[in-house]
Design a protein around this motif. Structure first.
Motif, PDB file in Angstrom:
ATOM      1  N   ALA A  96       0.882  -1.164   0.000  1.00 54.20           N
ATOM      2  CA  ALA A  96       0.000   0.000   0.000  1.00 54.20           C
ATOM      3  C   ALA A  96       0.918   1.212   0.000  1.00 54.20           C
ATOM      4  O   ALA A  96       1.694   1.411   0.936  1.00 54.20           O
ATOM      5  CB  ALA A  96      -0.900  -0.002   1.226  1.00 54.20           C
ATOM      6  N   LEU A  97       0.872   1.998  -1.093  1.00 53.63           N
ATOM      7  CA  LEU A  97       1.800   3.122  -1.283  1.00 53.63           C
ATOM      8  C   LEU A  97       1.080   4.464  -1.203  1.00 53.63           C
ATOM      9  O   LEU A  97      -0.145   4.544  -1.352  1.00 53.63           O
ATOM     10  CB  LEU A  97       2.486   2.993  -2.643  1.00 53.63           C
ATOM     11  N   LYS A  98       1.868   5.509  -1.038  1.00 50.63           N
ATOM     12  CA  LYS A  98       1.367   6.878  -0.974  1.00 50.63           C
ATOM     13  C   LYS A  98       0.577   7.216  -2.239  1.00 50.63           C
ATOM     14  O   LYS A  98       1.010   6.914  -3.349  1.00 50.63           O
ATOM     15  CB  LYS A  98       2.566   7.814  -0.835  1.00 50.63           C
ATOM     16  N   ALA A  99      -0.562   7.836  -2.053  1.00 45.50           N
ATOM     17  CA  ALA A  99      -1.387   8.257  -3.191  1.00 45.50           C
ATOM     18  C   ALA A  99      -0.831   9.542  -3.788  1.00 45.50           C
ATOM     19  O   ALA A  99      -0.241  10.363  -3.072  1.00 45.50           O
ATOM     20  CB  ALA A  99      -2.820   8.488  -2.741  1.00 45.50           C
ATOM     21  N   PRO A 100      -1.006   9.738  -5.101  1.00 46.34           N
ATOM     22  CA  PRO A 100      -0.598  11.023  -5.690  1.00 46.34           C
ATOM     23  C   PRO A 100      -1.381  12.157  -5.017  1.00 46.34           C
ATOM     24  O   PRO A 100      -2.539  11.980  -4.619  1.00 46.34           O
ATOM     25  CB  PRO A 100      -1.000  10.893  -7.158  1.00 46.34           C
ATOM     26  N   GLU A 101      -0.739  13.300  -4.881  1.00 47.86           N
ATOM     27  CA  GLU A 101      -1.382  14.413  -4.183  1.00 47.86           C
ATOM     28  C   GLU A 101      -2.645  14.903  -4.872  1.00 47.86           C
ATOM     29  O   GLU A 101      -3.543  15.419  -4.223  1.00 47.86           O
ATOM     30  CB  GLU A 101      -0.383  15.550  -3.993  1.00 47.86           C
ATOM     31  N   GLY A 103      -4.759  12.943  -6.374  1.00 45.95           N
ATOM     32  CA  GLY A 103      -5.679  11.814  -6.483  1.00 45.95           C
ATOM     33  C   GLY A 103      -6.830  11.899  -5.501  1.00 45.95           C
ATOM     34  O   GLY A 103      -6.770  12.603  -4.489  1.00 45.95           O
ATOM     35  N   ASP A 104      -7.907  11.186  -5.814  1.00 47.01           N
ATOM     36  CA  ASP A 104      -9.089  11.151  -4.955  1.00 47.01           C
ATOM     37  C   ASP A 104      -9.151   9.865  -4.142  1.00 47.01           C
ATOM     38  O   ASP A 104     -10.220   9.435  -3.752  1.00 47.01           O
ATOM     39  CB  ASP A 104     -10.361  11.257  -5.804  1.00 47.01           C
ATOM     40  N   TYR A 105      -8.013   9.262  -3.855  1.00 51.62           N
ATOM     41  CA  TYR A 105      -8.000   8.001  -3.130  1.00 51.62           C
ATOM     42  C   TYR A 105      -6.914   8.043  -2.063  1.00 51.62           C
ATOM     43  O   TYR A 105      -6.061   8.923  -2.057  1.00 51.62           O
ATOM     44  CB  TYR A 105      -7.821   6.816  -4.077  1.00 51.62           C
ATOM     45  N   ASP A 106      -6.990   7.097  -1.155  1.00 54.33           N
ATOM     46  CA  ASP A 106      -6.115   7.113   0.019  1.00 54.33           C
ATOM     47  C   ASP A 106      -4.736   6.524  -0.215  1.00 54.33           C
ATOM     48  O   ASP A 106      -3.785   6.883   0.474  1.00 54.33           O
ATOM     49  CB  ASP A 106      -6.781   6.360   1.172  1.00 54.33           C
ATOM     50  N   PHE A 107      -4.614   5.588  -1.143  1.00 52.36           N
ATOM     51  CA  PHE A 107      -3.324   4.963  -1.407  1.00 52.36           C
ATOM     52  C   PHE A 107      -3.340   4.294  -2.772  1.00 52.36           C
ATOM     53  O   PHE A 107      -4.392   4.077  -3.354  1.00 52.36           O
ATOM     54  CB  PHE A 107      -2.945   3.941  -0.318  1.00 52.36           C
ATOM     55  N   THR A 108      -2.145   4.002  -3.281  1.00 57.37           N
ATOM     56  CA  THR A 108      -2.014   3.193  -4.488  1.00 57.37           C
ATOM     57  C   THR A 108      -1.495   1.826  -4.060  1.00 57.37           C
ATOM     58  O   THR A 108      -1.130   1.626  -2.902  1.00 57.37           O
ATOM     59  CB  THR A 108      -1.038   3.825  -5.501  1.00 57.37           C
ATOM     60  N   MET A 109      -1.453   0.904  -4.991  1.00 57.34           N
ATOM     61  CA  MET A 109      -1.060  -0.450  -4.649  1.00 57.34           C
ATOM     62  C   MET A 109      -0.146  -1.020  -5.725  1.00 57.34           C
ATOM     63  O   MET A 109      -0.351  -0.781  -6.908  1.00 57.34           O
ATOM     64  CB  MET A 109      -2.333  -1.304  -4.539  1.00 57.34           C
ATOM     65  N   ARG A 110       0.872  -1.733  -5.283  1.00 56.92           N
ATOM     66  CA  ARG A 110       1.726  -2.505  -6.199  1.00 56.92           C
ATOM     67  C   ARG A 110       1.854  -3.902  -5.641  1.00 56.92           C
ATOM     68  O   ARG A 110       1.878  -4.095  -4.426  1.00 56.92           O
ATOM     69  CB  ARG A 110       3.110  -1.879  -6.341  1.00 56.92           C
TER      70      ARG A 110
END
Length: 123
Positions: A96-101, A103-110
């Motif tokens: 669970a990674l930092k979301a782009p500033e 973005g409308d979401y809490d985190f990104t995922m890889r």
């Protein structure tokens, strides 16, 4: 998933509980070795906090990296972490990674598969 006691993995690693998560902590300057390659490259005192989730027969290691823009482990380290015989074991590692500033979401995922490859999608 909880452990009632710490699990020792070779001479270099200890897995202990922190609430519902686990911590992998290097306990010596040696790393876990098998066949000439280290299982995890960790400096003494460095730790990786993670949770392990299972669903429909698949189990994944989840690492909360929401303060980082990139995974804290390399694909090779993730592959070694997924080794069921010499480490934690799993079908893959989810970060669970930092979301782009903007973005409308809490985190990104890889996701890294247990062979270290990165899938285009999962599920």
């Amino acid at each position: 998933m909880k452990c009632s006691h710490p699990l020792v993995l070779g001479a270099a690693a200890v897995i202990s509980t922190e609430t519902d998560a686990f911590t992998f902590k290097s306990t010596s300057s040696r790393n876990l070795h098998r066949g000439g390659s280290s299982l995890l490259e960790a400096a003494p005192g460095e730790h990786i906090t993670f949770a392990k989730y299972e669903g429909l027969g698949n189990d994944f290691i989840l690492i909360d990296d929401r303060e980082r823009e990139a995974p804290s482990l390399t694909p090779d380290q993730s592959e070694r972490l997924c080794n069921r015989n010499f480490c934690v074991g799993g079908d893959g590692v989810i970060f669970a990674l930092k979301a782009p500033e903007d973005g409308d979401y809490d985190f990104t995922m890889r996701i890294y598969n247990s062979d270290g490859s990165e899938p285009e999608m999962c599920g």
